[in-house]
Design a protein around this motif. Structure first.
Motif: not given
Lengths: 209, 209
Positions: A81, A84, A86-88, A102, A105, A108-111, A150, A191, A202, A205, B1, B4-6, B8-9, B31
């Motif tokens: 990460i 990467d 591609a990450r902002d 995890i 991730e 898939r919304l946090h870039k 964030i 989690e 997200l 926020r 927002m 996300n193009t990155a 995901p890990v 869990k």
């Protein structure tokens, strides 16, 4: 019934040792530990070896990233990460735990990138800011082109305390500080939230005031 | 927002493998398995090694006694209970599980020997009499000077079914068949009963009719 003159027989030492070690795991009391030990006594030899080896291998191969403190493998430090492109690099999401990374991730919304604190401020448990990766976070704020932090600590007492502390610390850095929306069920753990709830939090926020 | 193009890990392979193996344990869902894995990632290397080695050592050194099928060590087969001359060879207590032997031993009231069935008759789970150590029990009845069989299977559905089956099988052997008194909480598991309740149940055992 007459009193018993025979010597009562206790648990064999190797079994007791396994029960003792299992009891040290969080959420596993002596009774559960006994159950697990006796389950493993009856399980195939192979399953016990697979479990033991998986734990040893995980412990031997997993590191915490030197930059963000998320889990990573020995050959990838800094983690995938952090490196990467591609990450902002301007948006940093701060969480308590690798499991939270995890979970986030999966939405898939946090870039942006992450920073794992490894805990939260909790005076009753004797955990202060100096026990968390907050110093390293401040270092990243100075070093990296971060414009928004964030704060994604848990929506419970110690998570909120940690968020307030971070907000204070970041106040004069010129960085925008946001907190996950209170779409999260209060009193729970991040989690355990489902992906939709996390995605809402997200998206919604808001500025810390 | 923006989307996300990155990439995901996901969880690193060694961690996922540990989670998978932990999930195979009874009562531990995905869990809880994640929680345990991440706890062990943060624990001292030593603790993980102690746990893994304790499980391997237990599995390597523990056998089931060839006579009563209780747990024992490799160098003591038949087990210490089976060869103890101070034990009353005329009274045999039949249980589902090695944990039940340990629980009964704590009452110090049973001066006879044991026979561990390793389960109970449960048609829904596909477990019939032939899956338990009942054939070996019948062999002991013929071979050993047993005059009373105390049926100490769990006071739940499958334990009762097993008790009824054993009663039938033992009907023409001339052996007295008793059942632990219903001082035990019905629907529960024998090993969870406190020692006093177990002692009452032993003392109040009655003829099966």
């Amino acid at each position: 019934m007459r009193p018993n003159t025979a010597q009562p027989v206790s648990t064999p030492r190797p079994v007791q040792k396994a029960i003792d070690e299992l009891s040290r795991l969080p959420g596993i009391g002596p009774k559960s530990a006994s159950r697990l030990a006796f389950f493993l006594l009856r399980a195939k030899q192979e399953q016990v070896e697979d479990l033991a080896n998986a734990l040893l291998e995980m412990r031997a191969n997993i590191r915490f990233c030197q930059n963000c403190f998320h889990i990573t493998t020995e050959d990838r430090d800094p983690c995938t990460i952090c490196i990467d492109p591609a990450r902002d690099a301007q948006i940093l999401c701060v969480v308590e735990d690798p499991l939270d990374v995890i979970a986030l991730e999966k939405t898939r919304l946090h870039k942006g990138k992450y920073h794992v604190l490894h805990g939260s401020i909790s005076p009753v448990d004797g955990i202060g800011p100096e026990d968390l990766r907050i110093r390293e976070l401040m270092g990243r704020i100075q070093r990296e082109p971060i414009r928004e932090v964030i704060v994604a600590t848990n929506p419970n007492l110690s998570g909120q305390a940690t968020a307030m502390y971070l907000h204070q610390q970041l106040q004069n850095t010129g960085v925008r500080v946001t907190r996950l929306a209170q779409g999260l069920p209060v009193g729970g753990d991040l989690e355990y939230a489902d992906e939709t709830t996390l995605a809402r939090a997200l998206e919604g926020r808001r500025e810390m005031s």
